[in-house]
Design a protein around this motif. Structure first.
Motif, mmCIF file in Angstrom:
data_model
loop_
_atom_site.group_PDB
_atom_site.id
_atom_site.type_symbol
_atom_site.label_atom_id
_atom_site.label_comp_id
_atom_site.label_asym_id
_atom_site.label_seq_id
_atom_site.Cartn_x
_atom_site.Cartn_y
_atom_site.Cartn_z
ATOM 1 N N ILE A 44 0.842 -1.202 0.000
ATOM 2 C CA ILE A 44 0.000 0.000 0.000
ATOM 3 C C ILE A 44 0.875 1.250 0.000
ATOM 4 O O ILE A 44 0.639 2.196 -0.762
ATOM 5 N N VAL A 45 1.901 1.254 0.853
ATOM 6 C CA VAL A 45 2.788 2.414 0.947
ATOM 7 C C VAL A 45 3.513 2.658 -0.378
ATOM 8 O O VAL A 45 3.599 3.796 -0.864
ATOM 9 N N LEU A 46 4.020 1.587 -0.987
ATOM 10 C CA LEU A 46 4.820 1.740 -2.198
ATOM 11 C C LEU A 46 3.989 2.106 -3.413
ATOM 12 O O LEU A 46 4.381 2.962 -4.212
ATOM 13 N N HIS A 47 2.824 1.470 -3.554
ATOM 14 C CA HIS A 47 2.083 1.595 -4.809
ATOM 15 C C HIS A 47 0.875 2.536 -4.745
ATOM 16 O O HIS A 47 0.328 2.893 -5.792
ATOM 17 N N PHE A 48 0.457 2.948 -3.546
ATOM 18 C CA PHE A 48 -0.783 3.715 -3.459
ATOM 19 C C PHE A 48 -0.673 4.973 -2.594
ATOM 20 O O PHE A 48 -1.695 5.512 -2.180
ATOM 21 N N THR A 49 0.539 5.422 -2.310
ATOM 22 C CA THR A 49 0.695 6.631 -1.502
ATOM 23 C C THR A 49 1.694 7.583 -2.162
ATOM 24 O O THR A 49 2.550 7.155 -2.940
ATOM 25 N N PRO A 50 1.612 8.875 -1.838
ATOM 26 C CA PRO A 50 2.608 9.826 -2.348
ATOM 27 C C PRO A 50 4.031 9.469 -1.920
ATOM 28 O O PRO A 50 4.975 9.701 -2.678
ATOM 29 N N PHE A 51 4.180 8.901 -0.718
ATOM 30 C CA PHE A 51 5.511 8.501 -0.266
ATOM 31 C C PHE A 51 6.097 7.448 -1.201
ATOM 32 O O PHE A 51 7.279 7.511 -1.571
ATOM 33 N N SER A 102 14.885 -2.739 -10.602
ATOM 34 C CA SER A 102 16.091 -2.338 -11.324
ATOM 35 C C SER A 102 17.179 -1.935 -10.351
ATOM 36 O O SER A 102 16.938 -1.157 -9.415
ATOM 37 N N ILE A 103 18.388 -2.446 -10.548
ATOM 38 C CA ILE A 103 19.523 -2.079 -9.713
ATOM 39 C C ILE A 103 19.874 -0.610 -9.893
ATOM 40 O O ILE A 103 20.527 0.003 -9.044
ATOM 41 N N PHE A 104 19.411 -0.006 -10.989
ATOM 42 C CA PHE A 104 19.662 1.405 -11.262
ATOM 43 C C PHE A 104 18.573 2.308 -10.689
ATOM 44 O O PHE A 104 18.599 3.523 -10.875
ATOM 45 N N GLY A 105 17.600 1.725 -9.998
ATOM 46 C CA GLY A 105 16.569 2.496 -9.333
ATOM 47 C C GLY A 105 15.416 2.886 -10.224
ATOM 48 O O GLY A 105 15.479 2.783 -11.450
ATOM 49 N N GLY A 106 14.316 3.314 -9.585
ATOM 50 C CA GLY A 106 13.185 3.852 -10.323
ATOM 51 C C GLY A 106 12.206 2.857 -10.876
ATOM 52 O O GLY A 106 11.216 3.242 -11.507
ATOM 53 N N ARG A 107 12.411 1.556 -10.625
ATOM 54 C CA ARG A 107 11.517 0.565 -11.199
ATOM 55 C C ARG A 107 11.414 -0.646 -10.297
ATOM 56 O O ARG A 107 12.396 -1.064 -9.696
ATOM 57 N N GLY A 108 10.211 -1.221 -10.207
ATOM 58 C CA GLY A 108 10.019 -2.436 -9.434
ATOM 59 C C GLY A 108 8.640 -2.494 -8.817
ATOM 60 O O GLY A 108 7.961 -1.479 -8.671
ATOM 61 N N ALA A 109 8.214 -3.703 -8.463
ATOM 62 C CA ALA A 109 6.914 -3.914 -7.827
ATOM 63 C C ALA A 109 7.053 -5.011 -6.786
ATOM 64 O O ALA A 109 7.824 -5.964 -6.965
#
Length: 352
Positions: free
Chosen positions: A196-203, A275-282
């Motif tokens: 919830i924190v990762l996928h559904f909040t501004p944080f 991604s080890i380079f950041g910015g992507r993942g689920a």
């Protein structure tokens, strides 16, 4: 005169123009889940006793610490950082649990102090990385050795094996009527909270923004330092909890507990599509990645494969996950460039 409304956007999120079902199904996370299901089907058909309830119980017990630690590790790697000290924090909290229990402290108090110890270790990591400004790779390699050295120094080569039976039984207990261990209950609760924190909040969205470009994230109003500090504190706390569970599961507090677990955690997170380079993942892909490594290892052990070969296979999977991510990104850039060239030629033809 060119106005803001006339200017073409510098970046578009084309993926979000596709239907939601396609974004979910056509993804690395979906591919990992598919591979996991395939491995389970093949192993159940070819490996004796793989699908027995006892195998399921031991499999979930063994990977529970990795599942727990992978949750905060996912968030950290999405911000283009890393925490290599998690396994040594598990060992340190295990030692603290053993020492305090042996000293006569009630086990709940000993466990709470052990988790607090892990949290303080995360605070130390976060301070060096976000306040002092040191790179997370260098810091956590150093604290990996530091925390492990403290743990081994406190107990030496001895081990503490005397713990309250009701707590060790609870760590090994299953949900009534199922082969699923009780530890899966707190894991599922934490997984839901993290998702919830990762996928559904501004944080959570700020974590992706930091991973894509931390300077741009800072200019947009995100407190990058505080966000990363909280993630490392969270990683320490969850690792401390995993250390308490590890101690009870094996009825053993040693300074070298969970040696090398950090590599398993990172391999599972990267295999799960982060991604080890950041910015992507689920998060669902990461959970599938942990399960895939656990199921594959369990099936190979039942088939008589040695642990050395299993480690080699895990290493190959880690390399393939990183290489495939970079390869897919390169192919997408080439495809976007080719489309841009075709559009450019089409516009030039229309102009003539």
């Amino acid at each position: 005169m060119t106005t803001m409304t006339d200017a073409a956007p510098t970046r578009v999120y084309k993926a979000h123009t596709r239907p939601a079902w396609r974004r979910v199904i056509v993804s690395r996370e979906a591919a990992i889940i598919g591979i996991l299901l395939l491995v389970i089907i093949v192993a159940s058909a070819t490996v004796r006793n793989f699908d027995s309830p006892l195998t399921v119980t031991y499999l979930l017990r063994d990977i529970a610490p990795i599942l727990l630690i992978a949750l905060p590790m996912t968030l950290i790697i999405i911000t283009e950082e890393i925490d290599l000290s998690v396994a040594s924090i598990v060992g340190l909290s295990s030692v603290m649990t053993g020492i305090l229990t042996q000293a006569g402290l009630p086990f709940p108090a000993a466990a709470l102090i052990a988790i607090l110890t892990g949290t303080l270790a995360g605070v130390f990591n976060g301070f060096l990385i976000t306040v002092v400004g040191l790179p997370s790779l260098a810091v956590t390699i150093g604290t990996l050795a530091l925390f492990r050295g403290i743990a081994v120094g406190l107990l030496g080569t001895t081990a503490i094996t005397d713990f309250p039976e009701e707590w060790t039984d609870l760590a090994k207990a299953n949900i009534p009527g199922t082969p699923i261990p009780m530890i899966m209950i707190p894991f599922v609760v934490l997984a839901i909270v993290f998702a919830i924190v990762l996928h559904f909040t501004p944080f959570g969205r700020s974590l992706y923004a930091i991973g894509m470009n931390k300077e741009a994230a800072a200019f947009s109003g995100i407190d990058v330092g505080r966000t990363k500090f909280l993630l490392f504190v969270l990683s320490g706390a969850v690792s401390g909890f995993a250390g308490v569970y590890f101690t009870l599961l094996y009825s053993n507090a040693r300074g070298d507990n969970a040696m090398g677990m950090e590599l398993q955690v990172i391999a599972a997170v990267l295999l799960g599509g982060v991604s080890i380079f950041g910015g992507r993942g689920a998060l669902h892909g990461v959970i599938a990645g942990v399960l895939l490594i656990g199921v594959l290892g369990s099936a190979l052990r039942l088939a008589g494969v040695t642990s050395d070969v299993i480690n080699i296979i895990t290493g190959v999977l880690l390399i393939l996950s990183v290489v495939s991510s970079s390869l897919l990104a390169w192919l997408q850039r080439r495809r976007a460039a080719a489309i841009g060239k075709r559009k450019g030629r089409g516009e030039a033809t229309d102009a003539t």
